[in-house]
Every structure is written in C-alpha cells, then in structure tokens.
Scaffold this motif. Structure first.
Motif, PDB file in Angstrom:
ATOM      1  N   LEU A   1       0.826  -1.210   0.000  1.00 17.50           N
ATOM      2  CA  LEU A   1       0.000   0.000   0.000  1.00 17.50           C
ATOM      3  C   LEU A   1       0.866   1.269   0.000  1.00 17.50           C
ATOM      4  CD1 LEU A   1      -2.528  -1.011   2.797  1.00 17.50           C
ATOM      5  CD2 LEU A   1      -2.899  -1.150   0.336  1.00 17.50           C
ATOM      6  N   ASP A   2       0.375   2.296  -0.706  1.00 24.46           N
ATOM      7  CA  ASP A   2       1.037   3.583  -0.538  1.00 24.46           C
ATOM      8  C   ASP A   2       0.514   4.211   0.755  1.00 24.46           C
ATOM      9  OD1 ASP A   2      -1.459   4.790  -1.017  1.00 24.46           O
ATOM     10  OD2 ASP A   2      -1.050   5.064  -3.138  1.00 24.46           O
ATOM     11  N   GLU A   3       1.085   5.356   1.126  1.00 26.21           N
ATOM     12  CA  GLU A   3       0.771   5.948   2.418  1.00 26.21           C
ATOM     13  C   GLU A   3      -0.701   6.295   2.552  1.00 26.21           C
ATOM     14  OE1 GLU A   3       1.987  10.117   4.075  1.00 26.21           O
ATOM     15  OE2 GLU A   3       3.624   8.705   4.509  1.00 26.21           O
ATOM     16  N   ASN A   4      -1.297   6.856   1.510  1.00 27.63           N
ATOM     17  CA  ASN A   4      -2.698   7.268   1.592  1.00 27.63           C
ATOM     18  C   ASN A   4      -3.635   6.082   1.791  1.00 27.63           C
ATOM     19  OD1 ASN A   4      -2.096   9.973   1.333  1.00 27.63           O
ATOM     20  ND2 ASN A   4      -2.246   9.948  -0.907  1.00 27.63           N
ATOM     21  N   LYS A   5      -3.328   4.967   1.118  1.00 26.22           N
ATOM     22  CA  LYS A   5      -4.176   3.781   1.267  1.00 26.22           C
ATOM     23  C   LYS A   5      -4.033   3.191   2.672  1.00 26.22           C
ATOM     24  CE  LYS A   5      -5.972   3.890  -2.764  1.00 26.22           C
ATOM     25  NZ  LYS A   5      -7.414   4.238  -2.883  1.00 26.22           N
ATOM     26  N   GLY A   6      -2.826   3.238   3.192  1.00 29.76           N
ATOM     27  CA  GLY A   6      -2.622   2.766   4.561  1.00 29.76           C
ATOM     28  C   GLY A   6      -3.408   3.591   5.548  1.00 29.76           C
ATOM     29  N   LEU A   7      -3.395   4.909   5.359  1.00 31.28           N
ATOM     30  CA  LEU A   7      -4.166   5.795   6.226  1.00 31.28           C
ATOM     31  C   LEU A   7      -5.664   5.534   6.093  1.00 31.28           C
ATOM     32  CD1 LEU A   7      -2.193   9.130   5.635  1.00 31.28           C
ATOM     33  CD2 LEU A   7      -2.160   7.707   7.703  1.00 31.28           C
ATOM     34  N   GLU A   8      -6.094   5.210   4.884  1.00 27.70           N
ATOM     35  CA  GLU A   8      -7.516   4.937   4.661  1.00 27.70           C
ATOM     36  C   GLU A   8      -7.964   3.711   5.459  1.00 27.70           C
ATOM     37  OE1 GLU A   8     -10.532   3.976   0.933  1.00 27.70           O
ATOM     38  OE2 GLU A   8      -8.560   4.862   0.516  1.00 27.70           O
ATOM     39  N   ILE A   9      -7.110   2.674   5.490  1.00 27.20           N
ATOM     40  CA  ILE A   9      -7.441   1.483   6.272  1.00 27.20           C
ATOM     41  C   ILE A   9      -7.568   1.835   7.754  1.00 27.20           C
ATOM     42  CG2 ILE A   9      -6.519  -0.718   7.136  1.00 27.20           C
ATOM     43  CD1 ILE A   9      -5.493  -1.338   4.414  1.00 27.20           C
ATOM     44  N   LEU A  10      -6.599   2.622   8.272  1.00 31.79           N
ATOM     45  CA  LEU A  10      -6.657   3.016   9.678  1.00 31.79           C
ATOM     46  C   LEU A  10      -7.914   3.821   9.963  1.00 31.79           C
ATOM     47  CD1 LEU A  10      -2.941   4.004  10.412  1.00 31.79           C
ATOM     48  CD2 LEU A  10      -4.122   1.889  11.046  1.00 31.79           C
ATOM     49  N   ALA A  11      -8.294   4.685   9.037  1.00 39.15           N
ATOM     50  CA  ALA A  11      -9.489   5.510   9.228  1.00 39.15           C
ATOM     51  C   ALA A  11     -10.750   4.653   9.272  1.00 39.15           C
ATOM     52  CB  ALA A  11      -9.587   6.544   8.102  1.00 39.15           C
ATOM     53  N   LYS A  12     -10.784   3.617   8.421  1.00 38.11           N
ATOM     54  CA  LYS A  12     -11.967   2.761   8.397  1.00 38.11           C
ATOM     55  C   LYS A  12     -12.080   1.940   9.681  1.00 38.11           C
ATOM     56  CE  LYS A  12     -12.960   2.364   3.499  1.00 38.11           C
ATOM     57  NZ  LYS A  12     -13.389   1.458   2.422  1.00 38.11           N
ATOM     58  N   TYR A  13     -10.955   1.476  10.168  1.00 36.42           N
ATOM     59  CA  TYR A  13     -10.986   0.719  11.420  1.00 36.42           C
ATOM     60  C   TYR A  13     -11.402   1.595  12.589  1.00 36.42           C
ATOM     61  CZ  TYR A  13      -9.155  -3.921  10.191  1.00 36.42           C
ATOM     62  OH  TYR A  13      -9.011  -5.198   9.717  1.00 36.42           O
ATOM     63  N   THR A  14     -10.795   2.767  12.684  1.00 44.55           N
ATOM     64  CA  THR A  14     -11.016   3.612  13.858  1.00 44.55           C
ATOM     65  C   THR A  14     -12.221   4.531  13.731  1.00 44.55           C
ATOM     66  OG1 THR A  14      -9.502   5.285  12.951  1.00 44.55           O
ATOM     67  CG2 THR A  14      -8.556   3.603  14.394  1.00 44.55           C
ATOM     68  N   GLU A  15     -12.763   4.644  12.482  1.00 45.59           N
ATOM     69  CA  GLU A  15     -13.916   5.500  12.203  1.00 45.59           C
ATOM     70  C   GLU A  15     -13.643   6.953  12.591  1.00 45.59           C
ATOM     71  OE1 GLU A  15     -17.335   3.785  14.029  1.00 45.59           O
ATOM     72  OE2 GLU A  15     -17.077   1.835  13.062  1.00 45.59           O
ATOM     73  N   LEU A  16     -12.404   7.387  12.373  1.00 46.77           N
ATOM     74  CA  LEU A  16     -12.017   8.773  12.637  1.00 46.77           C
ATOM     75  C   LEU A  16     -11.938   9.548  11.333  1.00 46.77           C
ATOM     76  CD1 LEU A  16      -9.147   8.271  15.257  1.00 46.77           C
ATOM     77  CD2 LEU A  16     -11.510   8.977  15.706  1.00 46.77           C
ATOM     78  N   ASN A  17     -12.506  10.743  11.324  1.00 42.38           N
ATOM     79  CA  ASN A  17     -12.399  11.592  10.139  1.00 42.38           C
ATOM     80  C   ASN A  17     -11.019  12.230  10.041  1.00 42.38           C
ATOM     81  OD1 ASN A  17     -15.040  11.107   9.333  1.00 42.38           O
ATOM     82  ND2 ASN A  17     -15.829  12.673  10.747  1.00 42.38           N
ATOM     83  N   ARG A  18     -10.420  12.475  11.198  1.00 42.27           N
ATOM     84  CA  ARG A  18      -9.091  13.084  11.221  1.00 42.27           C
ATOM     85  C   ARG A  18      -8.168  12.230  12.079  1.00 42.27           C
ATOM     86  NH1 ARG A  18      -7.707  19.413  12.515  1.00 42.27           N
ATOM     87  NH2 ARG A  18      -5.444  19.250  12.172  1.00 42.27           N
ATOM     88  N   LEU A  19      -7.144  11.698  11.442  1.00 46.91           N
ATOM     89  CA  LEU A  19      -6.227  10.803  12.152  1.00 46.91           C
ATOM     90  C   LEU A  19      -5.151  11.592  12.870  1.00 46.91           C
ATOM     91  CD1 LEU A  19      -5.741   8.103   9.354  1.00 46.91           C
ATOM     92  CD2 LEU A  19      -7.153   7.913  11.402  1.00 46.91           C
ATOM     93  N   PRO A  20      -4.632  11.079  13.985  1.00 51.70           N
ATOM     94  CA  PRO A  20      -3.562  11.779  14.717  1.00 51.70           C
ATOM     95  C   PRO A  20      -2.244  11.735  13.944  1.00 51.70           C
ATOM     96  CG  PRO A  20      -3.995   9.646  15.705  1.00 51.70           C
ATOM     97  CD  PRO A  20      -5.075   9.856  14.677  1.00 51.70           C
ATOM     98  N   GLU A  21      -1.276  12.530  14.424  1.00 53.98           N
ATOM     99  CA  GLU A  21       0.018  12.639  13.738  1.00 53.98           C
ATOM    100  C   GLU A  21       0.723  11.287  13.624  1.00 53.98           C
ATOM    101  OE1 GLU A  21       2.354  15.438  15.848  1.00 53.98           O
ATOM    102  OE2 GLU A  21       0.957  17.115  15.585  1.00 53.98           O
ATOM    103  N   GLU A  22       0.551  10.427  14.614  1.00 51.76           N
ATOM    104  CA  GLU A  22       1.265   9.140  14.612  1.00 51.76           C
ATOM    105  C   GLU A  22       0.836   8.221  13.462  1.00 51.76           C
ATOM    106  OE1 GLU A  22       0.915  10.499  18.921  1.00 51.76           O
ATOM    107  OE2 GLU A  22      -0.388  10.371  17.143  1.00 51.76           O
ATOM    108  N   ALA A  23      -0.320   8.528  12.856  1.00 52.45           N
ATOM    109  CA  ALA A  23      -0.860   7.618  11.840  1.00 52.45           C
ATOM    110  C   ALA A  23       0.113   7.429  10.676  1.00 52.45           C
ATOM    111  CB  ALA A  23      -2.207   8.138  11.338  1.00 52.45           C
ATOM    112  N   ARG A  24       0.695   8.541  10.170  1.00 53.24           N
ATOM    113  CA  ARG A  24       1.628   8.433   9.027  1.00 53.24           C
ATOM    114  C   ARG A  24       2.852   7.602   9.405  1.00 53.24           C
ATOM    115  NH1 ARG A  24       0.196  11.525   4.814  1.00 53.24           N
ATOM    116  NH2 ARG A  24      -1.320  13.179   5.190  1.00 53.24           N
ATOM    117  N   SER A  25       3.345   7.818  10.593  1.00 51.82           N
ATOM    118  CA  SER A  25       4.522   7.062  11.026  1.00 51.82           C
ATOM    119  C   SER A  25       4.200   5.573  11.144  1.00 51.82           C
ATOM    120  CB  SER A  25       5.024   7.596  12.373  1.00 51.82           C
ATOM    121  OG  SER A  25       5.391   8.957  12.270  1.00 51.82           O
ATOM    122  N   ILE A  26       2.989   5.274  11.637  1.00 51.93           N
ATOM    123  CA  ILE A  26       2.583   3.865  11.754  1.00 51.93           C
ATOM    124  C   ILE A  26       2.540   3.217  10.378  1.00 51.93           C
ATOM    125  CG2 ILE A  26       0.562   2.401  12.211  1.00 51.93           C
ATOM    126  CD1 ILE A  26       0.099   4.024  14.750  1.00 51.93           C
TER     127      ILE A  26
END
Length: 1164
Positions: free
Chosen positions: A290-315
C-alpha cells in the motif's frame, strides 16, 4: 414505508428458527453494504454478549424496518449459504419496483456476486481499501485474454495484498460479460505435494461438472495426468471463455499441471514461474504494498475517525506497505483508540529477529504488529492462539476441529474465532457452511518462529486431544472436521515425534480402510512415502508391505461402492502384515455371520524386477541405458543427473545439472556424452566420465524442453530437442556449433517427444496437436504427417501424442496417445494395429525392443506391460512401481528393460523371465471339482488353451494345445478322469486327463457352446448353445438327443438332483421362458413365460422346493418346483438383475443387479 404484513408475519413465524441458526456478524456486513443497516445499528448489535443475543437483537431491529431490509436480509442468507433458512423467506419476498437505473445497477451487482460466489472467489476483507491503479492494470492485462488463452501473473512480496487485488480485479460486470462469460473459478494452491494437487484438480473438475448435465459427471481421476486431461477438456470444450485463478503458486511443477491452453490469472511471489509454461504471458508487479494514503484509509476505516492523529503516518511507514500489518494495527486501535503512540513505539522497537529471512520483505513490522495484537488478547485466548502454530500453510479448518483441540463447546469456539478475525489475527472463508478459518502464511511464519521450541509439545497436544475425543475410533462422517483429522493426523504425529503412535496408526488395516474410503488412496500412498524414514525405523518391511498393497489395489479403492478392504487384503502374501491383520479381522467377522474368501493356493508374491535403484529425492522423469548396456542415467524433479552401474546400482556420477526439473537425459552413441534438458529451457551436454559440462544451449528454446536424443551412430553426431514453444519447437544441434543447426517447422502446439529412425534418416516428433511428423534429418524438411487424432472418433476430447518409437527395421512407427498404442506403416501412414489398454489409465510412454517384437508400455496406473506386436497379445505385467510410471526403455541387446517412476525408483527387469512368470491368465469360463482335500480346476487361458490345475498348489496337471476357436465353457468328471471344452464354432471335445488324449469330438451345435455338464454317472454329457438348443449326448457312442423349444440362446441349465435318476432338467433362455425336460425321453414337461425380458440367471434351492429367476426386466421371481406357480415377484432393483443364489438352508435368496446392488430376501 413499513414492511409488508405478509413479509413481517413470515419473520415472526420463523423467528425462533432464525435466532437459533444465524451468525449475525456476517449477515450484517451485507446489510450495511446494501444501506439498510447503519454502522451504529451494527455496532449496537455487536455489543450483545453472545451470538444468540446478537441474533435476537438483529431480528428485533429487522421487524421495525421496511421491505428493502427484508430483501437485503434474504440476500445475505443466500450469500452466506444459509439456503435452508432463505427458502423459508422466499415465498413472502416483497415486490419492489425501483426505477430503471437502480434496477440495472442492482442487477449488475447481483450478477457479479453470483458469478464470483459460484466460482469460489473470496469476498472483500472486513476492511477493504480499493487500489484502483493496480486493479485497472490487472484488468487491462485480463482484457488481453479476450481473443486468446494466456497467463496474467500478479507477483509481489509476501503480504502485499496480491490475492485481494486479484479478487477485486474480476469484480467487474463488463469484464466478466465480455471476456469470461464462462465464469471465474478460484483455486487456492499454496505449497502442495502431488496427492494434494490431484485432490485440488479433482475438486475443481467436480465443481465444473456440477453445472453441466448429469451425464457429464465422471469418476474422480486417479492420476495427475488424467486429471490434467479432464480439466483441459472441461476448460477448452465446456468453459472455453472462463478464467481460472490460481492463488499463491510456489512451484513451477504445480503450475505445469494447469498448462492446458486456457485463460489463467495467477498470484505468486516468484516472477519467473510462468516461464515454465506455454502461451501468451502478461505481468503486473505489486511493488511495495500500500502507498501511504491507502494505509491511512485502512486506519481511518478501522477507527472511524475523520481526522487521524500525527502518529498515523509514522505507523503506516513502519508497516512497510503491508495491508496485513496495517489491518492488524487498525484492529488494535479500534479497541484501544488512545494507544496510537504506544503501537508506534511497538513497531519501532524491532525486538524480533527472524531465524528465516525473506529477500523481498522485511518481517519486523509484521512481527511487532502480531506481537501487539496477541498481547491484548486475554491470557486464556493468547494460549489458544498459540495452538494455531500447528496448522499447515494454506489449510482451512472448521471450528469443530478447534473445539476438539481446545475442549470447548462449538459455540464458544466460534465466538473466540470471531474475536481473532476481528483483530485480523485470523481469516475466515464464509463461502460455505460450516465456515472455515485460516492464517496468512506470514502470520503462521511468525507463530512458528515464536514457538519453535514448543512445536513438538503443541503437536503432541493435538494428538492427545484427538485421542481423548475419538477414543472409540476415528471419525467417519466425511464432513469438514472428519476430513481434517483423517488427512492431517499423521502429520501431527510425525511433527510431535510420536513414533509409536504413528506406527500403530499407519500399520493398521482399519486406518487404511477409513482413510482410503474418505480421501482415496493417493493421500495414503503419499503418507507412506513422506513418513517412510520414520516408519522404517520400526519396520521397513511392514511399511513396504502396506505401501505395495495400496499401490497395487489403488484402482479398486477408487471404486464406489467402496470395496471390502479386508477381502482385498486377504489376497496379500501370507508373510505380509497386511494379510495377518486381514485374516484376524475376517475370522472375527465370520463368527458374526460374515463371509470372506481366503486365497489358498497363492505363493509369496515376489517382485519380478531384477534390481531396484533409488537414485533421487522426488519423481524420476527419465532414465536410459548406455549403448553398451553397462550404465544407467536418470534425472527428475531433484534437478540432478545421476549415472549408475546397471548390474549393481552402484553410483558412478552425480551432477547438479539444472536450475529446474530435468525432464530428459540421453547417452551419445559412444557413451562418452550425456545430454540433458529441463524446465529451465536449457539443453546441456556433459562428459560422462568426468561429470563436466561441455556445452549449454540456453538462448533458443523459450519454453521448457521436454525431450532430447542423440543420433543412433556417431558418423554424423546430432542432438534433437523438442519443447513447449509454439512455433520453433523442434531443433537439431551440431555440438561443434554455438547455435542450432536446423529448426523443424510444422507443429503449432507443444512437442512432447522426438526420436531418430534406426538409420538416422528421419526424426519423428509427437505433439499435443494430435500428430506425428517425420522430418528428413539432412534437410530438416517435413516428409509426412501422421494424423493420430483422426484415429480417435469416439469423443471430441483433445488427443495428445505422448511419444513415438521405431521398430528395429524402421518400417513401422508406434505412438502413445490417451489409453492406446497405435502402430503405423511409415511408407503409407496406414494404421496397422491398435493396442487397447486399460481405459482407466493413460499411456505415459512406450518403447520397441531393438531385437524382438516386444513393446514395453508405461502407464499412469503404476503398471508396465509387455506386448507382442506380431500377435497383438499382452505377454507380461511388470508390477512393483508404487506411482505413475514415466518412462520405459529396452537395453540395446533387448536382454533388459528399465522403468522409472514418480515413486523415486528405477526398476530393471529381465523380459524373458517376466514373460514366463506373468504371461498366463486363466479366464472365468471354468469348472471346479472338490473332493476331500483335493481341488481340481479347469479353465481356458488367455492363449485359448485349456488348463487343468491342482487348486492348492497351482501346478499344471494338463494343458491342451492352442485352439483355433475360442473356448467358452468347460466341465470335468473324476472317474474316468476327463475334461470337456465347448467352443465358439459349436464343437465339443472330451479329453482324457492328464494324457490329453482326444476321447470324443461331438458335432451338432451350429453356434457357440455356452454351458456343459456331466450327469452324475458320467455317461451323459449335456450342452447348451447360442443356437437355442440343448443337446443330451451319450458321449462315448456319439448318440444325441436334441431338446428344441427355446427361441433364443440357452445360456445355462440345471439338473434337478431330487428327480428320479436325475432325469429332469431345468433350462432358461433370453426368450424369457423356463422349461423342464425329461432328458431320457426328450419330452418337454413344463413351459412357462416367466419374464417380459431376457432371463439372465436361475437357481434351484438346495432343498429342491423352489427355483428363482432373474431378468433384464429388473425383477426376480420365486417359483414352486412342483406346482410351477410364481410364489413371489421381487421388485426394487433399478437395473437388470444379473444373478441370484439361495442360501445353504434354502431360506434366503440374494439377487444382484448391473448397478452393483445386492438385495437379500428372507423366508417369513
């Protein structure tokens, strides 16, 4: 709008049944997708403490909704294979009238879902992120398969989402409709051995045949070659526009089994695998997950957050693009939304160091994510998850198996597994019920590395839990749980190092019977090969006895109804452990009234092969004699070339020859050189004495090279090769030139074999296009084509010509195709002879003896046969191989024959010895005399001679000369000692035994004599015939009475022993009548029309009161001998009733029909 009252009433009516059976979590996925259930509503239902409460809450909510919710719920039941529950709701489905656009869209989605579900394509994961760029690239390649078959390879590192990508690419209405209207068929492969691969292809063929008419259903193929041919036929003839998806291919040998000229999408970690198969090829690389944006999309779907914290990109960066790792972290954050920083630090620690590293993937991120996911499990669940370490890769298990392992109720196990699935620690296949669970390869790797020191104890736990649960005997239900235990129990025992338990299990005839019945013999035979080193420590002889029993009886263990294994095993040598166990079981069962036959006159079955060599680990594809006959070379799946002494099997040379399987090896005429060819597309030439490579030709063949052969003389040394290339597939090489000397044009399909004529004038080529072509060696021009496929007019299946061989005089060429061997005249191309062989196996190879008329034939059913070309008779069976025989070859002087097999052996035979020891077979037209301890048997043999043998020793008492007319019946009399034979030309002869003196020739019948019998005093001989008559002979004088009255052939008759001086005779015929005669006067005493169809058998009860008749009209009848009244008509058979027999006490009658069914009738 509220739900229709009719639909609501239906839900209320079946509410209790639905609440008992459904698993809401999977149904709600579909309902959320359909927009009839909100995420909040789903979450409220999921918070219920157990499955039953969730089901109650879902039904309560559903009753408050509209018609769309009812329809969505019904569709979800169908998709999740709750067919029985869906049928309850079907009649009350509301009528929906959507607008045209929505109707079209819904129809399109439903069509795609139906096609993919039917073909076994996995559903989207719980949290799905689309990757449109990659998906479109795969679809673009798939559109290339619109006009011609080919391969699309999706390759990339482990855990990069290749399988999800492949499934998503075919989730497109236009693609399916335009390119693959024949359907999409998904097959999960993984790391397979041959028996498992055979089962996979059998299952796929069965799935494909299910959609056809019932006449298309075939028995399961019993060899990989046969299964490949069946799949080829189905894909090319019945599903020509279908796509086959092979998920997770590891091995080129597995891929070759699907090289059948169809449309294939495969996922793999190895980009070069497709090089081993033929056809157009296209590639899509999944570079880094996955590229970074797709990875963030997965995290957003799991957590149901519209705005992810700063640590999300690093994760996401620490997850290295792996969808699996991102999903693991997402599932953790869904439960613990305040731990972003904690899980980032966990990923960055890199505390795990894999023992086994991958060159294409950094495992650290996965290890950290797995460790963190396991850490949040409750302690007891953490231990249960550790138990999953024992699973085999790519194997799915039902919850019931884990219920046994964990000693928990099935419902509790399902709840635990659902927790693992929700945390992305486990995957579920919910295409069928019961659901099956599996680990991703990388997850299993992690568990194995983490628990390496405990592997033995974990497998031991599995075995002990199984033994505790099934203390009364193995499961035999045939369901998914049963299949798992029957298939993998031996694997767990071997891994647990429980040698004694493994011995007890695999040296048990009960286990053999159960596993063979449930899974067929292929898996069993593989067990004895795979665990042979362990079993041999206990008793190698017993292991060999069980393995040989299975191999020689494998074709019978495939049959249905399943045969009695105890009866089969009673045919084993008396010294065999298999026989010993069978005898004990038979003795035990006979005390309860069961009947078994023990073969009294058998000798110890000794191997007819002179020498057995085990040169390689893995299948042996080729073996050949040196021209002086002193050496043997062999090659195969092990990628090596080995040379042995033909006298002792002593190894002379071993060479690591190729990078892939070595498919063929051949000596040069002076035996100084050896040529090899391989799946790696290379041809190599070696110095035999030094084991050095002299030449390598690697540029010209673009596909695997199937065969290589030198000219027969060194006068003009050339090497011929043939390959799977589409056009440039036959080449001649001069070893002094860097490139091929000539390329032969003409075949447009793979060429399997090539060989020179005895004088090196021509080279013959055998191809998948159904032809043999003969090329002039000097000019490389095609001389003629022999169209072999035109000889097979019985079906439209493809005809693949496997090989060809020349007779010593060069006048005839012989080829192997399907289950036949055909002999052609080289000059005229006329077919001179067709050798019909076992229809249940395919001919793998054939070779003509250079010094005689013998032909050796290798089969897929483990057999080697010798045939005489002049008489078209089988001369010998060479039994002993335990798997498919790949090649046979005579030595140059014809004194020896070698065969090589997938059983990892090369066997040497002496043709003259196997001729005499296995050439003679007695036919079923026989008679037996029992007296005291003596048993005398008379029977015709396969050479149309009459033999009289001592039944106990098997020794020949008398053998007649070969008769010109076929012997069809025989009978004996003790004093004077005489034997009778009746022939197809109507002749009856009486011979003295043992001198063979002709006592009488009785002429009168005009057609085949079908039955003969002496009267009790031996003065009278009675015969019946196809000419509709019965003749009563005073055979010493030639006097004859003719009993006429039947209108069709009289197959048999019976003398009534309770008649005065045994003068009454009962006869029956195909004309449907039964008649009684006085043989002294010739008078007909009774005549009844017993059946509407032909009478096929009749038997008189031992007490003489009743007789029974059976008929082609599917009935059996009981008659009273005195009144000739029909006592009973026995109906119920579904086919012709072929035989009948009374019990010794006349109280029971058994009848058997052409469908294999036996029915027993008792006197009331």
């Amino acid at each position: 709008m509220a739900m229709e009252e009719r639909a609501r009433s239906c839900l209320l009516r079946f509410r209790h049944r639905l609440e008992q059976d459904i698993k809401p979590s999977y149904l709600m996925d579909h309902m959320v997708s359909d927009g009839v259930l909100s995420v909040d509503e789903e979450e409220r239902i999921r918070t219920q403490p157990n499955r039953k409460d969730q089901a109650v809450a879902l039904l309560e909510l559903l009753l408050k909704k509209d018609n769309r919710a009812y329809i969505s719920f019904y569709n979800a039941l169908v998709k999740e294979a709750y067919d029985d529950l869906a049928s309850l709701l079907q009649d009350d489905l509301p009528q929906m009238l959507p607008d045209a656009h929505n109707k079209s869209s819904d129809g399109s989605v439903a069509y795609v879902q139906a096609v993919l579900s039917e073909g076994g394509v996995p559903q989207r994961p719980v949290v799905f992120v689309n990757r449109p760029e990659l998906v479109n690239r795969v679809r673009e390649k798939l559109y290339r398969l619109l006009k011609e078959p080919g391969w699309v390879t999706v390759f990339g590192m482990a855990g990069s989402g290749k399988s999800v990508l492949a499934a998503e690419a075919v989730r497109d209405h236009r693609l399916i409709e335009e390119c693959f209207p024949g359907g999409i068929h998904w097959l999960s492969i993984g790391q397979l051995d041959k028996p498992d691969l055979l089962v996979k292809i059998q299952s796929l063929c069965f799935r494909l045949e299910q959609s056809l008419d019932s006449q298309s259903l075939h028995r399961p193929s019993n060899s990989l070659d046969e299964a490949k041919e069946r799949l080829r036929f189905l894909m090319l003839r019945r599903y020509p526009r279908a796509l086959l998806i092979l998920d997770d291919i590891w091995d080129s040998t597995v891929l070759k089994a699907f090289d059948i000229h169809c449309r294939i999408l495969l996922t793999t970690r190895n980009r070069s695998l497709a090089d081993s198969v033929s056809g157009a090829k296209y590639e899509v690389e999944v570079e880094s997950g996955l590229d970074e944006n797709k990875g963030l999309e997965i995290l957003a779907k799991y957590t149901e957050l519209n705005r992810l914290p700063e640590e999300a990109r690093s994760i996401v960066r620490e997850c290295k693009g792996s969808p699996l790792v991102v999903s693991l972290i997402g599932a953790l954050l869904k439960e613990k939304p305040n731990r972003w920083d904690y899980y980032l630090r966990q990923l960055q620690q890199k505390q795990f160091k894999r023992i086994r590293k991958s060159s294409s993937y950094d495992y650290d991120a996965l290890d950290q994510a797995m460790a963190a996911s396991i850490e949040v499990l409750p302690d007891e669940h953490r231990e249960l998850y550790k138990d999953l370490t024992v699973l085999e890769k790519d194997i799915k298990v039902p919850a019931k198996v884990l219920s046994v392992l964990w000693d928990l109720e099935a419902e509790e196990v399902e709840d635990i597994l659902e927790e693992f699935v929700n945390k992305s620690l486990l995957f579920v296949d919910n295409h069928n019920k019961p659901y099956q669970y599996y680990l991703h390869d990388l997850q299993l790797d992690f568990l194995v590395e983490q628990n390496r020191t405990q592997l033995e104890s974990l497998h031991t736990k599995v075995v002990h839990q199984y033994q505790q649960h099934y203390r009364d005997g193995p499961p035999t239900s045939g369901d998914e749980e049963c299949l798992y235990w029957i298939r993998f129990l031996t694997y767990h025992m071997a891994k647990a190092n429980l040698s004694q338990e493994l011995y007890s299990l695999m040296f048990s005839l009960d286990w053999v019977s159960i596993k063979a019945q449930i899974m067929g013999p292929a898996h069993l035979i593989n067990d004895y090969v795979e665990y042979g080193p362990i079993l041999d420590k206990e008793n190698s002889e017993v292991r060999s006895q069980f393995q040989e029993f299975l191999s020689l009886n494998g074709h019978q263990l495939e049959q249905r109804p399943f045969p009695d294994v105890v009866q089969l095993a009673l045919s084993e040598p008396r010294s065999s452990e298999v026989y010993r166990q069978a005898l004990l079981q038979a003795q035990d069962r006979t005390s309860a009234g069961k009947l078994y036959f023990d073969w009294l006159n058998k000798n110890s079955v000794e191997s007819l092969s002179r020498l057995v060599i085990h040169p390689h680990q893995g299948s042996i594809y080729s073996a050949c004699f040196s021209h002086d006959g002193t050496k043997i070379a062999s090659s195969g799946a092990s990628k090596t070339l080995k040379v042995f002494k033909s006298t002792s099997g002593e190894k002379l040379t071993e060479i690591q020859a190729h990078d892939d399987e070595v498919l063929c090896c051949a000596f040069s005429p002076d035996d100084r050189l050896l040529a090899t060819c391989s799946s790696d597309r290379k041809v190599k030439v070696w110095n035999v004495e030094k084991g050095m490579r002299l030449r390598v030709f690697e540029e010209e063949h673009q596909e695997q090279v199937n065969h290589c052969e030198f000219t027969n003389t060194s006068q003009r040394l050339l090497l011929a090769t043939c390959s799977n290339d589409k056009f440039l597939n036959v080449k001649l090489w001069n070893l002094n030139k860097p490139s091929s000397q000539n390329t032969m044009f003409g075949h447009f399909e793979p060429v399997n074999h090539c060989c020179f004529s005895p004088d090196d004038t021509y080279v013959s080529t055998s191809s998948n296009d159904g032809t043999i072509k003969l090329f002039q060696v000097s000019s490389a021009n095609e001389w003629k084509t022999i169209n072999v496929k035109n000889m097979f007019t019985d079906s439209d299946e493809d005809v693949l010509v496997k090989c060809s061989t020349w007779t010593a005089d060069g006048k005839h060429i012989i080829c192997a195709a399907r289950n036949a061997v055909l002999v052609f005249d080289v000059e005229t191309s006329d077919m001179l002879l067709e050798i019909k062989t076992n229809r249940l196996s395919t001919v793998q190879y054939c070779h003509a003896c250079p010094t005689s008329n013998l032909l050796a034939i290798a089969f897929s059913n483990y057999a080697v046969e010798l045939w005489d070309l002049e008489s078209n008779k089988k001369m010998a069976d060479c039994s002993g191989h335990l798997s498919w025989v790949q090649r046979v070859q005579f030595s140059p002087d014809g004194s020896q024959l070698l065969s090589c097999s997938d059983d990892q052996t090369v066997r040497l035979w002496e043709p003259k010895k196997v001729h005499t020891s296995s050439a003679v077979h007695l036919k079923r037209d026989s008679d037996v005399l029992f007296s005291d301890e003596e048993i005398i048997v008379s029977a015709a043999d396969n050479c149309n001679r009459l033999q009289v043998r001592d039944g106990r020793s098997g020794s020949v008492v008398f053998q007649s000369e070969e008769k010109s007319s076929r012997i069809r019946c025989t009978c004996m009399f003790r004093q004077p000692s005489a034997v009778v034979l009746g022939q197809e030309d109507g002749t009856v002869q009486v011979l003295e035994v043992p001198s063979g003196k002709l006592l009488a020739t009785l002429l009168g019948h005009t057609k085949t004599v079908l039955h003969c019998q002496f009267s009790q005093n031996g003065q009278t001989l009675i015969t019946s015939s196809e000419d509709t008559t019965i003749r009563v002979w005073k055979w010493q004088s030639g006097e004859c009475k003719v009993l006429q009255g039947h209108k069709e052939q009289v197959r048999c008759f019976a003398l009534l022993s309770n008649s005065p001086a045994e003068t009454r005779l009962l006869s029956w015929s195909f004309d449907g009548t039964v008649k009684m005669w006085d043989i002294e006067s010739g008078e007909k005493l009774q005549d009844i029309e017993a059946h509407r169809g032909a009478i096929l058998s009749c038997h008189v009860s031992p007490d003489g009161c009743l007789f029974a008749t059976t008929s082609a009209d599917k009935t059996a009848k009981l008659w009273h001998c005195e009144s000739w009244q029909c006592v009973h008509t026995l109906s119920g058979h579904q086919d012709c009733v072929r035989s009948c027999r009374f019990s010794w006490d006349s109280r029971r009658l058994a009848t058997g029909d052409d469908n294999g069914e036996i029915r027993c009738t008792w006197e009331e």
